[in-house]
Design a protein around this motif. Sequence first.
Motif, mmCIF file in Angstrom:
data_model
loop_
_atom_site.group_PDB
_atom_site.id
_atom_site.type_symbol
_atom_site.label_atom_id
_atom_site.label_comp_id
_atom_site.label_asym_id
_atom_site.label_seq_id
_atom_site.Cartn_x
_atom_site.Cartn_y
_atom_site.Cartn_z
ATOM 1 N N LYS A 114 0.825 -1.200 0.000
ATOM 2 C CA LYS A 114 0.000 0.000 0.000
ATOM 3 C C LYS A 114 0.863 1.256 0.000
ATOM 4 C CE LYS A 114 -4.020 -1.950 2.428
ATOM 5 N NZ LYS A 114 -4.907 -1.822 3.604
ATOM 6 N N PRO A 115 0.414 2.312 -0.711
ATOM 7 C CA PRO A 115 1.094 3.607 -0.610
ATOM 8 C C PRO A 115 0.846 4.227 0.760
ATOM 9 C CG PRO A 115 -0.892 3.821 -1.921
ATOM 10 C CD PRO A 115 -0.736 2.359 -1.634
ATOM 11 N N MET A 116 1.594 5.278 1.073
ATOM 12 C CA MET A 116 1.558 5.838 2.417
ATOM 13 C C MET A 116 0.185 6.382 2.814
ATOM 14 S SD MET A 116 4.456 5.152 3.688
ATOM 15 C CE MET A 116 4.251 3.636 2.724
ATOM 16 N N SER A 117 -0.567 6.913 1.864
ATOM 17 C CA SER A 117 -1.897 7.436 2.206
ATOM 18 C C SER A 117 -2.784 6.343 2.757
ATOM 19 C CB SER A 117 -2.552 8.070 0.971
ATOM 20 O OG SER A 117 -2.658 7.123 -0.083
ATOM 21 N N GLN A 118 -2.704 5.141 2.194
ATOM 22 C CA GLN A 118 -3.530 4.041 2.669
ATOM 23 C C GLN A 118 -3.020 3.482 3.990
ATOM 24 O OE1 GLN A 118 -3.769 1.269 -0.618
ATOM 25 N NE2 GLN A 118 -5.509 2.364 -1.507
ATOM 26 N N VAL A 119 -1.698 3.495 4.184
ATOM 27 C CA VAL A 119 -1.135 3.047 5.461
ATOM 28 C C VAL A 119 -1.618 3.952 6.583
ATOM 29 C CG1 VAL A 119 1.000 2.783 6.779
ATOM 30 C CG2 VAL A 119 0.898 2.000 4.403
ATOM 31 N N ILE A 120 -1.528 5.252 6.371
ATOM 32 C CA ILE A 120 -1.948 6.213 7.386
ATOM 33 C C ILE A 120 -3.452 6.118 7.638
ATOM 34 C CG2 ILE A 120 -2.195 8.697 7.847
ATOM 35 C CD1 ILE A 120 0.574 9.001 6.459
ATOM 36 N N GLU A 121 -4.223 5.923 6.579
ATOM 37 C CA GLU A 121 -5.670 5.756 6.724
ATOM 38 C C GLU A 121 -5.986 4.494 7.526
ATOM 39 O OE1 GLU A 121 -9.675 6.396 6.571
ATOM 40 O OE2 GLU A 121 -8.100 7.796 5.947
ATOM 41 N N ASP A 122 -5.261 3.417 7.265
ATOM 42 C CA ASP A 122 -5.459 2.177 8.017
ATOM 43 C C ASP A 122 -5.285 2.393 9.513
ATOM 44 O OD1 ASP A 122 -5.916 0.720 5.728
ATOM 45 O OD2 ASP A 122 -3.981 -0.314 5.730
ATOM 46 N N VAL A 123 -4.184 3.056 9.869
ATOM 47 C CA VAL A 123 -3.822 3.201 11.278
ATOM 48 C C VAL A 123 -4.730 4.196 11.997
ATOM 49 C CG1 VAL A 123 -1.997 3.827 12.896
ATOM 50 C CG2 VAL A 123 -1.429 2.600 10.793
ATOM 51 N N LEU A 124 -4.999 5.303 11.343
ATOM 52 C CA LEU A 124 -5.723 6.399 12.006
ATOM 53 C C LEU A 124 -7.183 6.498 11.567
ATOM 54 C CD1 LEU A 124 -2.982 9.196 11.795
ATOM 55 C CD2 LEU A 124 -3.438 7.635 13.694
ATOM 56 N N GLU A 125 -7.721 5.425 11.018
ATOM 57 C CA GLU A 125 -9.061 5.470 10.425
ATOM 58 C C GLU A 125 -10.109 6.045 11.370
ATOM 59 O OE1 GLU A 125 -12.178 2.498 8.092
ATOM 60 O OE2 GLU A 125 -10.491 1.670 9.234
ATOM 61 N N ASP A 126 -10.116 5.590 12.627
ATOM 62 C CA ASP A 126 -11.136 6.077 13.555
ATOM 63 C C ASP A 126 -10.885 7.508 14.015
ATOM 64 O OD1 ASP A 126 -8.882 5.166 14.894
ATOM 65 O OD2 ASP A 126 -9.990 4.666 16.713
ATOM 66 N N LYS A 127 -9.685 8.038 13.742
ATOM 67 C CA LYS A 127 -9.388 9.444 14.045
ATOM 68 C C LYS A 127 -9.852 10.365 12.910
ATOM 69 C CE LYS A 127 -6.844 8.804 17.872
ATOM 70 N NZ LYS A 127 -7.048 9.467 19.183
ATOM 71 N N LYS A 128 -10.181 9.765 11.755
ATOM 72 C CA LYS A 128 -10.631 10.504 10.569
ATOM 73 C C LYS A 128 -9.636 11.611 10.187
ATOM 74 C CE LYS A 128 -15.497 9.438 11.311
ATOM 75 N NZ LYS A 128 -15.414 8.284 10.394
#
Length: 331
Positions: A114-128
């Motif tokens: 995954k590119p970095m945008s998806q990695v960050i979205e995965d980790v911080l998803e509930d933080k929106k």
Amino acid sequence: MPKVAVLGGGSWGTTLANMLAGKGLTTWLWIREAELVEEIKNRGENTWYLPGIKLSPGLRVSPDMAQVVDGADYFLVVIPCQFIRQVLSTYKHLFPHNPIIICASKGVELKTLKPMSQVIEDVLEDKKPYYAILSGPSFAKEVSHKLPTAVSLGCADNNLGRKLQELLSTDYFRVYLNEDYRGVELGGAIKNIMAIAAGISDGLGFGHDARAALITRGLAEMSRLGVALGAKERTFMGLSGMGDLVLTCTGDLSRNRQVGLKLGQGQKLGQILAETRTVAEGVKTTESVYFLSRKLGVELPITEQVYEVLFKDKDPKQAVQELMSRKLKAE
């Protein structure tokens, strides 16, 4: 003044943090190594990753993530890309709701492809989180010396993008806005593979013609994979594509080009990596992009040959010969 938390004290993270502190912004830099933090406090210089550059007296450094991110308005992530998931997962509880994340790391995660945008979205998803990516032709050393530099800021939210554009720009660091954040981040990642290829070619003594061919066909590979992942082809003609590609394939300050040069001169990858403290992101990115291209069925012949040289101990001369003897086709 807004507070900016910069996560990652390598050469690029230190450079960006120093630049923002020099603008008068409240800037905190998180560095994992406590001994390096103490050295910076005592000497005003990051001798590990940015020797010879005196840092702004307004720059604050700490190994304590809670202190760095507390009350921050912006979070500039400059952690080596293969460690971003781990670090953000560890400290996720410290981030506010709707954090504004600006990623300045370039790569594709090996474990997930995954590119970095998806990695960050995965980790911080509930933080929106809100997300932007900073990429383009920029050597930390040159930016640290305040030499004129222009980069791209990929951000899907145009209003936020303009705000970040103002935040990050200086009279020597010019930021252009691009809504195609996926194209911006992929260009910054894949060009590192092409820099290794160009370094190999130069290390073998193949000359300017070969390097120009690699740059041009490398751009075609970047565009091809980017479009397959939803990016816009024209993004790769800009700063984060062609601009960064030319810089890293020709500039001797490029860590990835240096890896390629040494491979072309006969050194082995393990020896090369053991001799440097800094991270050449293109090595792991070659591996992740190789497997990603196979998963998607996208043809990336240069990437495939660089992968074979790096991880299968292929003779660099044979790799070039196989590229040159591929079936003839239209451009």
